[in-house]
Design a protein around this motif. Structure first.
Motif, PDB file in Angstrom:
ATOM      1  N   GLY A  37       0.950  -0.888  -0.254  1.00 10.17           N
ATOM      2  CA  GLY A  37      -0.106   0.202  -0.108  1.00 10.17           C
ATOM      3  C   GLY A  37       1.067   1.499  -0.485  1.00 10.17           C
ATOM      4  N   LEU A  38       0.419   2.586  -0.124  1.00 11.48           N
ATOM      5  CA  LEU A  38       0.946   3.685  -0.250  1.00 11.48           C
ATOM      6  C   LEU A  38       0.718   4.494   1.086  1.00 11.48           C
ATOM      7  CD1 LEU A  38       2.470   5.307  -2.274  1.00 11.48           C
ATOM      8  CD2 LEU A  38       0.084   6.721  -2.592  1.00 11.48           C
ATOM      9  N   GLY A  39       1.948   4.696   1.161  1.00 12.39           N
ATOM     10  CA  GLY A  39       1.452   5.940   2.668  1.00 12.39           C
ATOM     11  C   GLY A  39       2.645   6.957   2.000  1.00 12.39           C
ATOM     12  N   MET A  40       2.253   7.906   2.994  1.00 12.56           N
ATOM     13  CA  MET A  40       2.739   9.485   3.231  1.00 12.56           C
ATOM     14  C   MET A  40       2.915  10.261   4.651  1.00 12.56           C
ATOM     15  SD  MET A  40      -0.285  11.450   1.259  1.00 12.56           S
ATOM     16  CE  MET A  40       0.133   9.989  -0.495  1.00 12.56           C
ATOM     17  N   ARG A  41       3.251  11.400   4.762  1.00  7.03           N
ATOM     18  CA  ARG A  41       3.128  12.515   6.070  1.00  7.03           C
ATOM     19  C   ARG A  41       2.843  13.642   4.890  1.00  7.03           C
ATOM     20  NH1 ARG A  41       6.927   8.591   7.192  1.00  7.03           N
ATOM     21  NH2 ARG A  41       6.822   8.610  10.164  1.00  7.03           N
ATOM     22  N   ILE A  42       1.381  13.579   5.713  1.00  4.64           N
ATOM     23  CA  ILE A  42       0.820  15.369   5.483  1.00  4.64           C
ATOM     24  C   ILE A  42       1.301  16.313   6.736  1.00  4.64           C
ATOM     25  CG2 ILE A  42      -1.177  16.753   4.317  1.00  4.64           C
ATOM     26  CD1 ILE A  42      -2.422  14.062   3.630  1.00  4.64           C
ATOM     27  N   ASP A  43       0.917  17.436   6.216  1.00  2.00           N
ATOM     28  CA  ASP A  43       1.125  18.753   7.321  1.00  2.00           C
ATOM     29  C   ASP A  43      -0.028  19.004   7.771  1.00  2.00           C
ATOM     30  OD1 ASP A  43       2.432  21.350   7.940  1.00  2.00           O
ATOM     31  OD2 ASP A  43       3.641  20.602   8.036  1.00  2.00           O
ATOM     32  N   ARG A  44       0.168  19.222   8.526  1.00  2.00           N
ATOM     33  CA  ARG A  44      -0.955  19.283   9.263  1.00  2.00           C
ATOM     34  C   ARG A  44      -1.552  21.417   8.533  1.00  2.00           C
ATOM     35  NH1 ARG A  44      -3.509  17.279  14.661  1.00  2.00           N
ATOM     36  NH2 ARG A  44      -2.505  15.223  14.714  1.00  2.00           N
ATOM     37  N   CYS A  45      -0.525  22.121   9.150  1.00  3.57           N
ATOM     38  CA  CYS A  45      -0.621  23.743   8.911  1.00  3.57           C
ATOM     39  C   CYS A  45      -0.293  23.767   6.804  1.00  3.57           C
ATOM     40  CB  CYS A  45       0.233  24.316   8.915  1.00  3.57           C
ATOM     41  SG  CYS A  45       0.234  25.971   8.701  1.00  3.57           S
ATOM     42  N   THR A  46       0.027  23.384   5.859  1.00  2.33           N
ATOM     43  CA  THR A  46       0.399  23.874   4.922  1.00  2.33           C
ATOM     44  C   THR A  46       0.118  22.634   4.038  1.00  2.33           C
ATOM     45  OG1 THR A  46       2.874  22.190   4.812  1.00  2.33           O
ATOM     46  CG2 THR A  46       2.822  25.076   5.292  1.00  2.33           C
ATOM     47  N   GLY A  47       0.005  21.242   4.021  1.00  2.00           N
ATOM     48  CA  GLY A  47      -0.704  20.310   3.314  1.00  2.00           C
ATOM     49  C   GLY A  47      -0.081  19.688   2.951  1.00  2.00           C
ATOM     50  N   ALA A  48       1.220  20.355   3.277  1.00  2.00           N
ATOM     51  CA  ALA A  48       2.325  19.476   2.688  1.00  2.00           C
ATOM     52  C   ALA A  48       2.960  17.597   2.571  1.00  2.00           C
ATOM     53  CB  ALA A  48       4.063  20.400   2.546  1.00  2.00           C
ATOM     54  N   VAL A  49       3.315  17.563   1.234  1.00  4.11           N
ATOM     55  CA  VAL A  49       3.052  15.388   1.287  1.00  4.11           C
ATOM     56  C   VAL A  49       4.973  15.731   1.221  1.00  4.11           C
ATOM     57  CG1 VAL A  49       2.818  13.151   0.080  1.00  4.11           C
ATOM     58  CG2 VAL A  49       1.174  15.324  -0.190  1.00  4.11           C
ATOM     59  N   SER A  50       4.747  14.819   2.126  1.00  5.38           N
ATOM     60  CA  SER A  50       6.344  14.091   2.380  1.00  5.38           C
ATOM     61  C   SER A  50       7.003  12.850   2.384  1.00  5.38           C
ATOM     62  CB  SER A  50       7.365  15.293   3.904  1.00  5.38           C
ATOM     63  OG  SER A  50       6.579  15.072   4.757  1.00  5.38           O
ATOM     64  N   ASP A  51       7.749  12.101   2.271  1.00  2.00           N
ATOM     65  CA  ASP A  51       8.174  10.786   2.580  1.00  2.00           C
ATOM     66  C   ASP A  51       6.845   9.218   2.124  1.00  2.00           C
ATOM     67  OD1 ASP A  51      10.078  11.309   4.511  1.00  2.00           O
ATOM     68  OD2 ASP A  51       8.693  11.329   6.157  1.00  2.00           O
ATOM     69  N   LEU A  52       6.920  10.218   0.337  1.00  2.00           N
ATOM     70  CA  LEU A  52       5.439   9.148  -0.577  1.00  2.00           C
ATOM     71  C   LEU A  52       6.643   8.095  -0.226  1.00  2.00           C
ATOM     72  CD1 LEU A  52       2.985   9.051  -1.781  1.00  2.00           C
ATOM     73  CD2 LEU A  52       4.320  10.132  -3.432  1.00  2.00           C
ATOM     74  N   TYR A  53       6.396   6.888   0.101  1.00  2.32           N
ATOM     75  CA  TYR A  53       6.268   5.477  -0.543  1.00  2.32           C
ATOM     76  C   TYR A  53       4.848   4.349  -0.479  1.00  2.32           C
ATOM     77  CZ  TYR A  53       4.958   5.485   4.478  1.00  2.32           C
ATOM     78  OH  TYR A  53       4.540   5.967   5.655  1.00  2.32           O
ATOM     79  N   TYR A  54       5.843   3.145  -0.785  1.00  4.04           N
ATOM     80  CA  TYR A  54       5.354   1.746  -0.681  1.00  4.04           C
ATOM     81  C   TYR A  54       5.826   0.756   0.400  1.00  4.04           C
ATOM     82  CZ  TYR A  54       3.034   3.131  -5.493  1.00  4.04           C
ATOM     83  OH  TYR A  54       2.192   3.657  -6.860  1.00  4.04           O
ATOM     84  N   GLN A  55       4.168   0.364   1.367  1.00  7.56           N
ATOM     85  CA  GLN A  55       5.450  -0.636   1.964  1.00  7.56           C
ATOM     86  C   GLN A  55       5.453  -2.042   1.248  1.00  7.56           C
ATOM     87  OE1 GLN A  55       2.369  -0.592   5.716  1.00  7.56           O
ATOM     88  NE2 GLN A  55       1.305   1.099   4.304  1.00  7.56           N
ATOM     89  N   ARG A  56       6.713  -2.553   1.796  1.00  6.79           N
ATOM     90  CA  ARG A  56       7.126  -3.621   1.480  1.00  6.79           C
ATOM     91  C   ARG A  56       7.016  -4.775   1.703  1.00  6.79           C
ATOM     92  NH1 ARG A  56      10.679  -3.573  -3.566  1.00  6.79           N
ATOM     93  NH2 ARG A  56      10.511  -1.702  -4.204  1.00  6.79           N
TER      94      ARG A  56
END
Length: 113
Positions: free
Chosen positions: A94-113
């Motif tokens: 599955g896909l995973g990511m972190r989303i900044d609460r303030c700006t909405g910026a997406v970081s650490d976009l990855y597929y789980q292995r």
């Protein structure tokens, strides 16, 4: 990635600190529903990838309270587990990511292995 899933599971048991103050006039991603919408937008533009049906989990990031942790996980097994058995999930694609609460910026976009 199983540690990430354990962090999600433990998120309900361990209190997460409040997010830091937002420098914008209001937080762009104030709640789980907004984080789900951003995840859906990112998912819609990824290269087509077939796979199993996933369950979407959203939780405050314990490592950075200013972010949401959003991951696709495999659904739990159907039926009850026999006594003395446990269910362990590791990866799943599955896909995973972190989303900044303030700006909405997406970081650490990855597929789980």
């Amino acid at each position: 990635m199983s540690a990430l899933l354990l962090a999600l599971a433990a998120a309900s048991a361990v209190p997460v600190p409040a997010p830091p103050p937002c420098h914008l006039i209001f937080p762009v991603v104030p709640d789980e529903a907004a984080a789900r919408r951003i995840f859906s937008a990112v998912l819609a533009v990824r290269p087509h990838r077939r796979g199993p049906h996933y369950v979407l989990k959203v939780a405050p990031d314990r490592d950075d309270p200013g972010k949401w942790l959003v991951v696709q996980t495999l659904p739990p097994p159907r039926g009850k587990l026999r006594p003395g058995r446990i269910w362990v999930e590791a990866g799943g694609g599955g896909l995973g990511m972190r989303i900044d609460r303030c700006t909405g910026a997406v970081s650490d976009l990855y597929y789980q292995r």
